[in-house]
Design a protein around this motif. Structure first.
Motif: not given
Length: 822
Positions: A747-766
């Motif tokens: 959830v992205y909030s324009l006021s308060k309440g942003t809660n965004i989960a990001l799963d980022i692998p360290l593997r280089n896409p190249k």
């Protein structure tokens, strides 16, 4: 004294003495033989009557009538033989005085010096069958074989006087009633060889002067005073009343007349002239059916009028009436308003078409060179006709040229207000009149307005240098060559309203204006007044309870609908610029429906449809939009980053396509009401790039120190946002870029309440670029070490990045291995 003079005096004295003695003898004889003389007179007169004559008493009046023989008849009554049926006494006189020339009697002629009738009623009655009580007088039989006796003489009346005599002509068959109360009438008679002349002065009250009792009386309860000179020609049997001054009520008229006795009941012509009479005075002299109509009008200052009456005392119906009037620089009050500086020549006739009768149906009013000022607006009507007074119809050609600001008092300042410009009108009209006001007119002609500055007050819109050309064609209204300019916006418009005139007067809320609008440029901010709910004032009603012109016009503006078809070269709104715009709009009662909107913007195109409901200062909207291949950076810039704070047009590149189905609220200044947006948006970003996005860069400082995170590119990105007020729910989506891959959800909030989960692998896409098989590439995408990060609200209002310690565990083995390596 000469002898001859003595002889003449003696002879004259003898004659006078003889006359005196004769009068005394006759008077004495009558005085001592009243009953005998009365019986003789009554018997003799009744021989020539189809009825009865009764005389109550008879008295000689020697000194009053000297040197004539005079008598007074008292209680004289004449009744026809059918009196018991109708009860109308032809003559009922309390006193009837007759004075006869004694010398004429000696010569064998009857020369009446004077007749006086006082306290009498004369009632000439005709019933519905045509029978008249004048039948009491027997017609003298005419013997064509008997030669005319030229030696016979007729009685000649020299003087007459009426005092308190009621004279009535009551014709039930012809529906005529003439009643006069003769207060004082004095006259004398002359008898030339051609006929007779009469000179009289009268003082008479008109109780009824009805040519048609079904419509009422002319001159009712008006006092007639003045002299008359009357001449009768025995050869032509024509009575001529010479024009003379006659007082009728408080006004003086010049009246002349002719009565033709050659053909049975008299035909008459009466001419009436007054060069200076007030409108109300003239109206009150006419029959009630005419007076009622005329009293709906008024003319302040005296006018000149003439009236000709032509008719017959036989038969029913009105006489031929022909009236003229001249009005000069006057003030005329009508049911529709007041006209100043008014001048015209008018004609009234009840014989518009010969052969169709003398009546209201065949009546006409003609006004020539009618001009004046209505609420300071000058106008001219060359010729105006109003025909058929029962169902009146007005026709004419209306012309006017004036400063358009003078329209404000006429139309009211609730809808439109003009401050500059000119107007030219030329309209031919035909319209029925209801209470002498135009109703549902049929118009043809044009109205041209040039160089006008006008404000549309319900929307607080202001236009300058405006040009409008209106054309009326039957019931339809065509609007051509319209130029509107407000601020930096210019529009050229063509419009049409079908059935305009009918709807304007009967149902203005049903009016639909169809506009074709072309513009080189429109600045939408200058039209934000359309976001205001239209003011709806209560209908303004006159004292009679009828809705006036102001209300009709306001209702048309307030409740009517407008259908707009726009073609605009350039559209501006704050930072937004679109080209080649087309749109179809329907402006209805406090709502705007938007359809078929297409514009070119940021190298791509936008399509839009929706609806706005206006409620006071806040308006709700429903919007469906489609975006095709627009430059993402320009698009975000144009819409002020859609309210996002941490993600701006500077952080994103690429070509965006999207669809949105949202509802929300917008205020009258065109700003979105916070936390009011709800709906779903799907998007696809091609050849995208994330540039200098601080949340990713903050993670990369320690997770990807050797990767270029300032410019992250990805070939194709798809996603879906669910908007709920100030919360934007990001459905799980994959971001595949040249630097890193990530899965995003939250959830992205324009006021308060942003809660965004990001799963980022360290593997280089190249390392995976050499893998051709897409399925194989997807399997390796999340292998190895995966960072689980949570983007939340920071204390400074910016997004704060931290570890996602409480994330739910995934069931797939590959994911668990990755988690164990964190």
């Amino acid at each position: 004294m000469p002898k001859w003079l003595k002889i003449i005096l003696k002879v004259t004295g003898g004659i006078i003495a003889l006359v005196i003695v004769a009068c005394i003898v006759i008077s004495v004889y009558i005085a001592y033989n009243k009953q005998k003389v009365l019986n003789l007179i009554t018997t003799e007169l009744n021989k020539n009557l189809n009825g009865t004559l009764t005389i109550g008493n008879i008295d000689p009046t020697f000194f009053k009538g000297f040197p004539g023989v005079s008598i007074v008849l008292k209680d004289v009554m004449i009744k026809d033989k059918l009196w018991a049926n109708h009860r109308h006494t032809l003559l009922n006189a309390k006193e009837l005085y007759v004075s006869v020339n004694a010398m004429a009697l000696l010569k064998g002629t009857v020369d009446i010096n004077k007749i006086e009738i006082s306290n009498a009623d004369i009632d000439l009655f005709t019933d519905s069958t045509g029978y008249s009580n004048t039948a009491v007088f027997k017609a003298k039989p005419k013997d064509n074989n008997k030669p005319e006796d030229k030696s016979s003489s007729t009685a000649q009346l020299k003087r007459f006087e009426l005092s308190n005599v009621n004279f009535t002509v009551d014709d039930r068959k012809a529906f005529k009633l003439f009643k006069f109360q003769a207060q004082d009438v004095n006259g004398r008679m002359d008898y030339p060889a051609t006929g007779w002349n009469a000179h009289l002065k009268l003082k008479t009250m008109v109780k009824s002067f009805s040519f048609n009792t079904q419509k009422g009386s002319f001159m009712k309860d008006k006092l007639l005073t003045g002299p008359f000179d009357i001449r009768y020609d025995s050869k032509s049997k024509l009575i001529v009343v010479a024009p003379n001054k006659l007082g009728i009520g408080d006004d003086t008229f010049t009246i002349g007349a002719k009565f033709n006795l050659a053909k049975g009941p008299a035909d008459f012509t009466i001419n009436i002239v007054n060069d200076k009479i007030l409108w109300t005075s003239a109206a009150n002299l006419l029959a009630p059916n005419i007076t009622k109509s005329l009293n709906m009008f008024n003319i302040d200052n005296p006018i000149a009028v003439t009236c000709d009456l032509n008719g017959s005392f036989a038969g029913g119906g009105d006489p031929l009436i022909f009236v003229t009037a001249k009005v000069k620089n006057n003030t005329v009050t009508t049911p529709g308003g007041k006209i100043d500086d008014c001048s015209f020549n008018g004609i009234f006739s009840n014989n518009y078409i010969n052969g169709k009768g003398l009546n209201d149906d065949n009546s006409i009013i003609k006004l020539y060179h009618f001009n004046g000022k209505y609420k300071q607006i000058p106008f001219t009507v060359d010729t105006a006709f109003i025909n058929n007074l029962n169902v009146p119809v007005a026709t004419g050609i209306f012309k006017s040229h004036f400063d358009v600001a003078k329209l404000n008092p006429v139309i009211g300042e609730q809808s439109l207000k003009f401050t500059k410009g000119t107007a030219d009108l030329k309209l031919a009209y035909k319209a029925p009149l209801i209470n002498f006001k135009l109703n549902k007119p049929i118009l043809s002609g044009t109205v041209n307005i040039k160089n006008a500055d006008v404000s549309y007050l319900p929307r607080n819109l202001h236009f300058k240098n405006t040009g409008i050309s209106l054309k009326f064609a039957g019931n339809d209204l065509l609007m051509n060559n319209i130029r509107l300019q407000t601020g930096n916006s210019v529009a050229y418009m063509e419009g049409r309203v079908n059935n305009f005139l009918n709807l304007y007067y009967t149902a203005p809320e049903k009016i639909l204006i169809t506009w074709q609008i072309n513009s080189p440029q429109l600045h939408i901010a200058e039209f934000l007044g359309f976001l205001n709910a239209r003011k709806s004032d209560a209908p303004i009603r006159s004292k009679s309870g009828k809705v006036n012109l102001h209300s009709q016009l306001n209702t048309a503006f307030d409740k009517g609908k407008a259908e707009l078809h726009l073609r605009v070269a350039k559209v501006y709104y704050k930072k937004f610029l679109a080209t080649d715009a087309t749109a179809d709009l329907l402006l209805a009662d406090n709502s705007i429906r938007v359809q078929n909107v297409r514009v070119k913007h940021a190298g791509g195109s936008l399509k839009l449809a929706g609806n706005i409901i206006q409620k006071g200062t806040v308006n709700t909207f429903l919007l469906n939009t489609q975006i095709d291949n627009v430059n993402t950076s320009n698009f975000f810039y144009s819409f002020n980053n859609f309210g996002l704070k941490s993600f701006t047009y500077q952080n994103l590149k690429g070509f965006l396509s999207a669809q949105a189905h949202i509802t929300g609220s917008i205020n009258n200044e065109g700003n979105v009401v916070p936390r009011s947006i709800n709906g779903v948006t799907t998007f696809e970003l091609k050849k995208g790039a994330l540039v200098n996005f601080s949340p990713i860069q903050s993670v990369g400082k320690f997770a990807f120190p050797f990767r270029d995170l300032e410019n992250i590119t990805f070939s194709n990105l798809k996603g879906q946002f669910n908007i709920n007020g100030d919360k934007i729910v990001i459905s799980p989506m994959q971001i595949n870029s040249n630097v890193l891959n990530m899965d995003v959800a939250g959830v992205y909030s324009l006021s308060k309440g942003t809660n965004i989960a990001l799963d980022i692998p360290l593997r280089n896409p190249k390392k995976d670029t050499a893998i051709v098989d897409q399925n194989e590439r997807n399997k390796k995408r999340m292998r190895g070490i995966v960072l689980h990060i949570l983007a939340t609200d920071g204390e400074d209002g910016k997004i704060k990045i931290k570890w996602n310690k409480n994330r739910p565990k995934k069931e797939k083995p590959s994911t668990e291995v990755a988690d164990s390596k964190q």
